[in-house]
Design an enzyme around this catalytic site. Structure first.
Site, short mmCIF file in Angstrom:
data_model
loop_
_atom_site.label_atom_id
_atom_site.label_comp_id
_atom_site.label_asym_id
_atom_site.label_seq_id
_atom_site.Cartn_x
_atom_site.Cartn_y
_atom_site.Cartn_z
CB CYS A 41 -0.93 0.02 1.20
SG CYS A 41 -0.05 0.10 2.78
CG ASP A 61 -2.09 10.27 -31.42
OD1 ASP A 61 -1.30 11.10 -31.89
OD2 ASP A 61 -2.21 9.12 -31.87
CG ASP A 69 0.06 8.58 -28.41
OD1 ASP A 69 0.44 9.70 -28.77
OD2 ASP A 69 -0.63 7.83 -29.12
#
Length: 741
Positions: free
Chosen positions: A18, A428, A633
């Site tokens: 965590c 994009d 990207d």
């Protein structure tokens, strides 16, 4: 500290479950003598440590972490592989523990809810509860101990505390019921409450571990774009050498279909290279002497030699990998809301329970102990984290399911929670707004006699061409049922196009405007207007001629998807600013932007430019969503607050993105943002009712009504009230299923 002995090393970390664990690892290392700084990247499970090698060794760093239940992998050539293996093992372990916990919890739940008066049921429940809590749910108790050693608490603390006390009370009630009954307290057991809490929250841990085990997949795939070996000319001989052995200045040979291993400049030969990982554009780029080539790009049909100029960590591909790592680590993981609440809630509940017991011991008279014990246990049980723990995950699980029904695959709950805040979205162009595949969209035939014969000759020319746009022409002509005519003497004209001769000895040409000019063919004003119109529509114009005249012009374009215009309008209607970034040229970018109604756009954008643009918007206080489909990207996707990949895109883009659309339809994006809004609304409602329940129940459990009407909350009723609050939270979450997007 002497700067000469300061070393910065990145180590894979194991044992973190965590955000609290990540914080603990940082604190432990920072407190170690000789360590000047430690930064944990929770996304990739690594820690960057700056330390003085004369004061502290890697083994000491490892030993300090091991003492707190964590570990780092040191002195290993295969550290990443070891870490991956450990993560996979942990995921399988958690999944197995959850399955067995669920199997054993079911009979305990049935006995506790429907056969509570059946005496043997208590003993059966006890037998089944022990492994659920202390074998399959042991991680909650281990994490609680870790947090306690670092003087902090989280949700695991409340889970361990409440289930542990409920179990202890139940065991005592099972074997010594007369102790309570003689004091007027019913010897009730709470095995079902303890097991259900552990099983539900373990289920959430399964989703967490699954997400963690996939974190570095994208980086591994990016690294896989670089070949392990290459062919270089060493001392005048062609040799195959490992990628690590290549040096600047080496001459490297690239054959058809091979990946470029390092950055450099072409010195011999020519070919077309697929650079979509850099530009995102589907059309391969011609490479001749003097042109730059980049690691990870794919050579097409030709061969060439190039001089290595950037190797190792200096290559463009390595820089992309580094920036993706930095982007994933730069966003501090948002700790669960319930964990933040738990840091206040847990100590408060414990304090109330202790204070309740003390007050009763002081003012309770002859029943002080029994009333004090009853109320203290009731407070801890009524404050059990079941409703609080279920508030967020149940709404998110239903939201994720609703998303899947609408072609929205959500891998990260954080993205689902953040989506409704998005006020800027970057799209994009290629493969996102457009189809990502060049198509023959227009044909204007100037010679109309024997058109079908001429189209067959055109097909024959393109069939032998290596130009990437030739596929668009071939595909369309074959769809129209054309077959290639026999042609001979095929020849490529560098920088212009190709030519061939038919069976009658007549030459035909296809190529760009330079080829037309070289043939001495003039283009009239009217045709020039058509060409200009096509170019303004982001189409590439191809010319088909013979030796004397222009036969036809062809328009090839990456067509805009059917729903792109409406989807962009819908996003604007939601108050989201829409931007378009593309590696294509500025003129094409402007043409596409105009067609879809986008006013903010940029062309000639590199992968790092996209990531920098995301950072710029974030600095302005925007919550940014990035939508893309290519390797180029990946940096921006990793940097964005909400990352969305188109389902048909590259595996790397989908691995980096937290949301994947299984359809290529942009209209799904406004639906994803609306789904986020509805889900967050459900979470807030759940948290409100969970807290409202606690605000009302805890004082009653503490005995505030006793002085008014003699009422004390029986721990059994407290357990039932807790169960009811959990059911209400689940039912409220299920209402999301009926929402229309």
């Amino acid at each position: 500290m002497s700067t000469q002995t300061i070393e910065k090393s990145t180590f894979p970390v194991t044992g973190m479950s965590c955000a609290g664990c990540a914080s603990s690892v940082e604190n432990i290392l920072k407190k170690t003598d000789g360590v000047s700084n430690a930064e944990v990247n929770f996304a990739s499970n690594t820690v960057l440590v700056s330390y003085d090698t004369q004061i502290v060794s890697q083994e000491q760093l490892q030993s300090n972490l091991q003492g707190a239940g964590y570990d780092i992998i040191i002195n290993s050539e295969n550290a990443e592989e070891e870490q991956t293996a450990l993560q996979d093992k942990e995921y399988k372990e958690v999944k197995k523990r959850t399955l067995w916990a669920g199997i054993l919890t079911l009979p305990v739940f049935i006995l506790g809810m429907f056969f509570m008066q059946w005496e043997p049921g208590k003993y059966i429940s006890l037998i089944f509860t022990i492994p659920v809590l202390f074998i399959f749910g042991r991680s909650f108790f281990i994490n609680t101990w870790k947090q306690a050693k670092n003087k902090s608490v989280n949700m695991d603390t409340l889970v361990a505390l409440s289930t542990g006390i409920a179990f202890t009370f139940s065991v005592f009630s099972t074997f010594f019921p007369s102790f309570f009954e003689s004091r007027g307290i019913e010897a009730h057991v709470y095995y079902e409450a303890a097991t259900v809490i552990v099983t539900f929250i373990l289920l959430g841990k399964v989703f967490e571990e699954k997400a963690k085990s996939n974190t570095s997949t994208a980086l591994k795939k990016l690294m896989g774009l670089q070949p392990k070996t290459l062919r270089a000319i060493i001392n005048g001989e062609e040799q195959e050498i490992p990628i690590d052995a290549v040096e600047k200045g080496n001459t490297i040979i690239i054959r058809p279909g091979e990946r470029v291993p390092v950055d450099g400049t072409v010195i011999k030969g020519n070919s077309f290279v697929d650079e979509s990982m850099i530009t995102g554009e589907p059309t391969a780029v011609e490479k001749t002497k003097g042109e730059k080539v980049f690691a990870g790009t794919v050579n097409q049909k030709g061969s060439f030699q190039f001089r290595a100029e950037k190797v190792g960590k200096d290559t463009f591909l390595s820089q992309i990998i580094t920036r993706v790592q930095e982007a994933q680590g730069s966003k501090a993981p948002v700790q669960k809301l319930v964990d933040k609440i738990a840091s206040i809630f847990v100590p408060t509940v414990i304090g109330i329970a202790v204070l309740t017991f003390i007050i009763w011991m002081i003012v309770g008279g002859e029943l002080a102990f029994s009333h004090g014990l009853t109320t203290a246990i009731a407070v801890l049980i009524v404050a059990c984290p079941c409703a609080l723990g279920l508030a967020t995950p149940t709404a998110i699980m239903v939201g994720i399911g609703k998303g899947a029904e609408n072609n929205i695959l959500i891998k990260d709950a954080e993205s689902l929670e953040l989506g409704h805040k998005v006020d800027a979205i970057i799209l994009d162009k290629t493969g996102t707004i457009t189809k990502g595949k060049p198509n023959l969209t227009d044909e204007k035939w100037l010679i109309k006699e024997n058109k079908e014969v001429l189209r067959s000759k055109l097909l024959a020319l393109e069939a032998d061409s290596e130009h990437p746009l030739a596929d668009a022409v071939i595909r369309k002509l074959k769809e129209d049922g054309m077959t290639p005519s026999p042609m001979k003497d095929f020849k490529s004209i560098t920088g212009q196009g190709v030519q061939a001769v038919d069976e009658e000895g007549k030459a035909y040409f296809i190529g760009n405007r330079a080829l037309v000019k070289a043939q001495g063919i003039t283009i009239d004003e009217q045709l020039n207007e058509t060409i200009q119109t096509w170019q303004n529509e982001a189409k590439t114009v191809v010319f088909f001629t013979d030796e004397q005249q222009l036969i036809a012009i062809l328009g090839i374009a990456d067509e805009i998807k059917t729903n792109s215009v409406q989807a962009i309008k819908d996003l604007k209607d939601l108050g989201v600013a829409v931007y378009m970034l593309t590696g294509d040229n500025q003129k094409t970018a402007a043409a596409v932007a105009k067609q879809v109604g986008i006013t903010d756009f940029k062309g000639d954008v590199m992968p790092s430019d996209k990531s920098d643009f995301v950072k710029k918007l974030q600095k302005e206080g925007r919550i940014v969503a990035m939508v893309g489909d290519g390797i180029n990207d990946s940096e921006a996707l990793a940097q964005a607050d909400v990352s969305i990949a188109m389902g048909h895109g590259s595996d790397i883009a989908m691995d980096v993105a937290k949301i994947t659309l299984t359809t290529s339809d942009l209209a799904t994006i406004p639906k994803a943002l609306k789904l986020s809004s509805k889900t967050v609304k459900g979470i807030r409602q759940n948290l409100f009712w969970a807290f409202f329940y606690n605000v009302i129940s805890i004082p009653i459990a503490a005995g505030v009504l006793y002085s008014v009407n003699g009422f004390l909350l029986d721990p059994m009723i407290a357990g039932a009230a807790m169960a009811f609050s959990s059911v209400s939270v689940v039912l409220n979450s299920l209402r999301l299923k009926q929402v229309k997007l």
